[in-house]
Design an enzyme around this catalytic site. Sequence first.
Site, PDB file in Angstrom:
ATOM      1  N   ILE A 214       0.826  -1.220   0.000  1.00  0.00           N
ATOM      2  CA  ILE A 214       0.000   0.000   0.000  1.00  0.00           C
ATOM      3  C   ILE A 214       0.851   1.256   0.000  1.00  0.00           C
ATOM      4  O   ILE A 214       0.354   2.354  -0.171  1.00  0.00           O
ATOM      5  CB  ILE A 214      -0.991   0.050   1.196  1.00  0.00           C
ATOM      6  CG1 ILE A 214      -0.299  -0.354   2.498  1.00  0.00           C
ATOM      7  CG2 ILE A 214      -2.208  -0.782   0.919  1.00  0.00           C
ATOM      8  CD1 ILE A 214      -1.185  -0.229   3.711  1.00  0.00           C
ATOM      9  N   GLY A 215       2.129   1.110   0.210  1.00  0.00           N
ATOM     10  CA  GLY A 215       2.971   2.302   0.185  1.00  0.00           C
ATOM     11  C   GLY A 215       4.425   1.964   0.425  1.00  0.00           C
ATOM     12  O   GLY A 215       4.760   0.857   0.856  1.00  0.00           O
ATOM     13  N   LYS A 216       5.264   2.940   0.108  1.00  0.00           N
ATOM     14  CA  LYS A 216       6.696   2.767   0.350  1.00  0.00           C
ATOM     15  C   LYS A 216       7.199   4.024   1.015  1.00  0.00           C
ATOM     16  O   LYS A 216       6.841   5.134   0.618  1.00  0.00           O
ATOM     17  CB  LYS A 216       7.435   2.568  -0.975  1.00  0.00           C
ATOM     18  CG  LYS A 216       7.205   1.192  -1.544  1.00  0.00           C
ATOM     19  CD  LYS A 216       8.017   0.938  -2.803  1.00  0.00           C
ATOM     20  CE  LYS A 216       7.598  -0.422  -3.347  1.00  0.00           C
ATOM     21  NZ  LYS A 216       7.763  -0.637  -4.721  1.00  0.00           N
ATOM     22  N   TYR A 219      11.978   3.936   4.934  1.00  0.00           N
ATOM     23  CA  TYR A 219      12.495   2.840   5.738  1.00  0.00           C
ATOM     24  C   TYR A 219      12.023   1.470   5.303  1.00  0.00           C
ATOM     25  O   TYR A 219      12.410   0.457   5.876  1.00  0.00           O
ATOM     26  CB  TYR A 219      12.105   3.033   7.208  1.00  0.00           C
ATOM     27  CG  TYR A 219      12.861   4.153   7.860  1.00  0.00           C
ATOM     28  CD1 TYR A 219      13.859   4.828   7.174  1.00  0.00           C
ATOM     29  CD2 TYR A 219      12.588   4.528   9.162  1.00  0.00           C
ATOM     30  CE1 TYR A 219      14.555   5.854   7.763  1.00  0.00           C
ATOM     31  CE2 TYR A 219      13.293   5.556   9.761  1.00  0.00           C
ATOM     32  CZ  TYR A 219      14.271   6.218   9.057  1.00  0.00           C
ATOM     33  OH  TYR A 219      14.961   7.234   9.641  1.00  0.00           O
ATOM     34  N   VAL A 222       5.218  -0.897   2.975  1.00  0.00           N
ATOM     35  CA  VAL A 222       4.065  -1.110   3.845  1.00  0.00           C
ATOM     36  C   VAL A 222       3.051  -2.003   3.120  1.00  0.00           C
ATOM     37  O   VAL A 222       2.711  -1.750   1.957  1.00  0.00           O
ATOM     38  CB  VAL A 222       3.406   0.236   4.241  1.00  0.00           C
ATOM     39  CG1 VAL A 222       2.275   0.016   5.227  1.00  0.00           C
ATOM     40  CG2 VAL A 222       4.444   1.188   4.836  1.00  0.00           C
ATOM     41  N   ASP A 343       8.497  15.169  12.892  1.00  0.00           N
ATOM     42  CA  ASP A 343       8.356  14.966  11.443  1.00  0.00           C
ATOM     43  C   ASP A 343       6.886  15.114  11.023  1.00  0.00           C
ATOM     44  O   ASP A 343       6.336  14.268  10.330  1.00  0.00           O
ATOM     45  CB  ASP A 343       8.906  13.582  11.058  1.00  0.00           C
ATOM     46  CG  ASP A 343       9.235  13.475   9.562  1.00  0.00           C
ATOM     47  OD1 ASP A 343       9.263  14.521   8.885  1.00  0.00           O
ATOM     48  OD2 ASP A 343       9.439  12.351   9.076  1.00  0.00           O
TER      49      ASP A 343
HETATM   50  N1  LIG Z   1      -1.273   2.338   8.956  1.00  0.00           N
HETATM   51  C1  LIG Z   1      -1.362   2.552   7.646  1.00  0.00           C
HETATM   52  N2  LIG Z   1      -2.521   2.304   6.988  1.00  0.00           N
HETATM   53  C2  LIG Z   1      -2.629   2.533   5.659  1.00  0.00           C
HETATM   54  N3  LIG Z   1      -1.624   2.988   4.887  1.00  0.00           N
HETATM   55  C3  LIG Z   1      -0.448   3.232   5.476  1.00  0.00           C
HETATM   56  C4  LIG Z   1      -0.244   3.019   6.877  1.00  0.00           C
HETATM   57  N4  LIG Z   1       1.032   3.349   7.182  1.00  0.00           N
HETATM   58  C5  LIG Z   1       1.590   3.751   6.030  1.00  0.00           C
HETATM   59  N5  LIG Z   1       0.717   3.684   4.995  1.00  0.00           N
HETATM   60  C6  LIG Z   1       0.965   4.008   3.591  1.00  0.00           C
HETATM   61  O1  LIG Z   1       2.294   3.665   3.288  1.00  0.00           O
HETATM   62  C7  LIG Z   1       3.005   4.822   2.849  1.00  0.00           C
HETATM   63  C8  LIG Z   1       4.437   4.731   3.332  1.00  0.00           C
HETATM   64  O2  LIG Z   1       4.447   4.903   4.743  1.00  0.00           O
HETATM   65  P1  LIG Z   1       5.778   5.106   5.569  1.00  0.00           P
HETATM   66  O3  LIG Z   1       5.392   5.465   6.951  1.00  0.00           O
HETATM   67  O4  LIG Z   1       6.659   3.922   5.392  1.00  0.00           O
HETATM   68  O5  LIG Z   1       6.533   6.240   4.805  1.00  0.00           O
HETATM   69  P2  LIG Z   1       6.359   7.808   4.673  1.00  0.00           P
HETATM   70  O6  LIG Z   1       5.885   8.391   5.953  1.00  0.00           O
HETATM   71  O7  LIG Z   1       5.540   8.115   3.451  1.00  0.00           O
HETATM   72  O8  LIG Z   1       7.866   8.189   4.388  1.00  0.00           O
HETATM   73  P3  LIG Z   1       9.096   8.304   5.401  1.00  0.00           P
HETATM   74  O9  LIG Z   1       8.939   7.251   6.453  1.00  0.00           O
HETATM   75  O10 LIG Z   1      10.252   8.064   4.515  1.00  0.00           O
HETATM   76  O11 LIG Z   1       9.011   9.693   5.945  1.00  0.00           O
HETATM   77  C9  LIG Z   1       2.221   6.013   3.400  1.00  0.00           C
HETATM   78  O12 LIG Z   1       2.420   7.162   2.634  1.00  0.00           O
HETATM   79  C10 LIG Z   1       0.793   5.511   3.334  1.00  0.00           C
HETATM   80  O13 LIG Z   1       0.261   5.711   2.036  1.00  0.00           O
END
Ligand SMILES: Nc1ncnc2c1ncn2[C@@H]1O[C@H](COP(=O)(O)OP(=O)(O)OP(=O)(O)O)[C@@H](O)[C@H]1O
Length: 517
Positions: A214-216, A219, A222, A343
């Site tokens: 659903i996302g990257k 780190y 996801v 952040d």
């Molecule tokens: N609990 C969740 N439920 C649904 N989607 C999620 C959830 N956590 C993360 N995501 C999805 O995954 C993506 C990546 O999340 P992640 O926290 O790894 O990175 P980020 O916050 O976008 O980037 P970084 O950690 O590099 O600042 C998010 O932008 C979101 O779209």
Amino acid sequence: MAEAAELEELRLQSPLIHELRQEVLISLCEILDVGDLWTEIAPIMPGIKSIDVDGCRKHSDQGQGSPSAFLLRIWASKGFCIVDLYNLFAMSRLVRCMQLMRNEVDSRFHFLEEYCTANTPRSADVHIRPQSSILATAGTSHTPSSARGHAPIQTPTSKVGGGSTILSSTNPSAIQGNVTKDDVSMFAGMKNTPSVTYAELMEATDDFDATHIIGKGGYGVVYRGMWKQLEVAVKRLSVNSRRSNGDAQREEAERLKQSLQELNILAMFRHDNILPVYGYSLDGPEPCLVYQFMANGSLDDRLQCRKAAPPLSWKQKARIAKGSAMGLLFLHEISRVPLIHGDVKTANILLDKHLEPKLGDFGLSREGASEADIDEKTVLIASHIKGTLAYLPPEFVQSKILTIKLDVYAFGVVLLEMASGLRAYLDSRRPTSLVDFAVDLEKKTRSQMGGGEETKEVKIKKKIWDEAKDKRTPGDEIDVFWTLWSTGMKCAHQDRFKRPKFTDIVDDLKMDYWGSD
Ligand SMILES: Nc1ncnc2c1ncn2[C@@H]1O[C@H](COP(=O)(O)OP(=O)(O)OP(=O)(O)O)[C@@H](O)[C@H]1O
């Protein structure tokens, strides 16, 4: 406060859950049924499996009564005692439930309630549902009371790890031996969060199948999955074993540390606007964190209408802004030493199926100074915080000064993005930074407008609405736009002493847009 052995002895003598008075049980279930709160405690109840959670859902769906009552009945049947339940509520900081059970447990356990109450936020506006306890029984090794094999209650003076004594996760100053403060606070979060096996997560995500992505993030990847009948997001932290040079290893160690830091923070503080963490896995090739699944993705996704999502309405934006501010108020006010998120950005505000915002990504969070408590000399100089540049205030970029006003500035940028739909930073725009862009626009507009003070303000508002409103947002709720814009401008003030605190920001964002669209 009673000693560990004494508490353990008392626990052994505690009546079993099915001996709980009926009226207390009914009142507890009334609380746990609201908003499906029971689904949040189920994952940390030792012995409760996904099939049990499923059974509770079916029980309720078929109109057979309270799912919480059913859950407690199942747990009771496994031999857990009333003190275990009180302790479970302490771990979840469900203070109201603890208060209901006050007379059911020996008064020597009441210190738990006092602990939880003392750590609730000062603002009455904040609805608290934190999860943490100085008793840590959420581990899978916990055995029920009736088996007379209680897991030792870890009191504030109990031994952990290699024999190092901790007073509590909130009092790291009492650490002895060679375990560092960081080690213990890291451990504290894990201690309060259930560990999940990697095998369970593989099953939850069809072996981390690409269709579940659903996302990257920076780190790792996801994945969406089903775990214990709960929709979860599994963050699989990338580990590259082939990279062996010192820098790469240090970088990976830092990533893991930040993720454990995140786990620690999320496990300690539960609030409607903070992303719930369900567990972690360290037994596989990559460490994984398990969170509640947020059906509407990130605020960033929604503002940019990614994945074919419809634009948010002004009313929805109003609610999201206020909810996010409440989450940040909670962090800043939860304890004597405020917690700085570090952040805050639209990508780290996640939206659940009701579009309720939840703050995520606590990897950079740390305890810090509130402007009221400090003088300039004691401001923390942070050399290693790496927030996202467009959201960092000038005092941090220039002098690495870290106070709660760092979050306020970043939140200001978020509000300006919500009002305008513009990116926080855009290479092709002049100025590239949204804050500078907004300041220039206001300056220009104010210098162009004439008339008396009142008419001038109305004209300015209208002109900025015409020039800067998010064109994708349907409707003409100019007041919502203006509240987002003007509060955003105050928060993103260059002088951190002129930025408001979150108590004032929440007040500013109290718009009457809580009804459905
Ligand atoms: N609990 C969740 N439920 C649904 N989607 C999620 C959830 N956590 C993360 N995501 C999805 O995954 C993506 C990546 O999340 P992640 O926290 O790894 O990175 P980020 O916050 O976008 O980037 P970084 O950690 O590099 O600042 C998010 O932008 C979101 O779209």
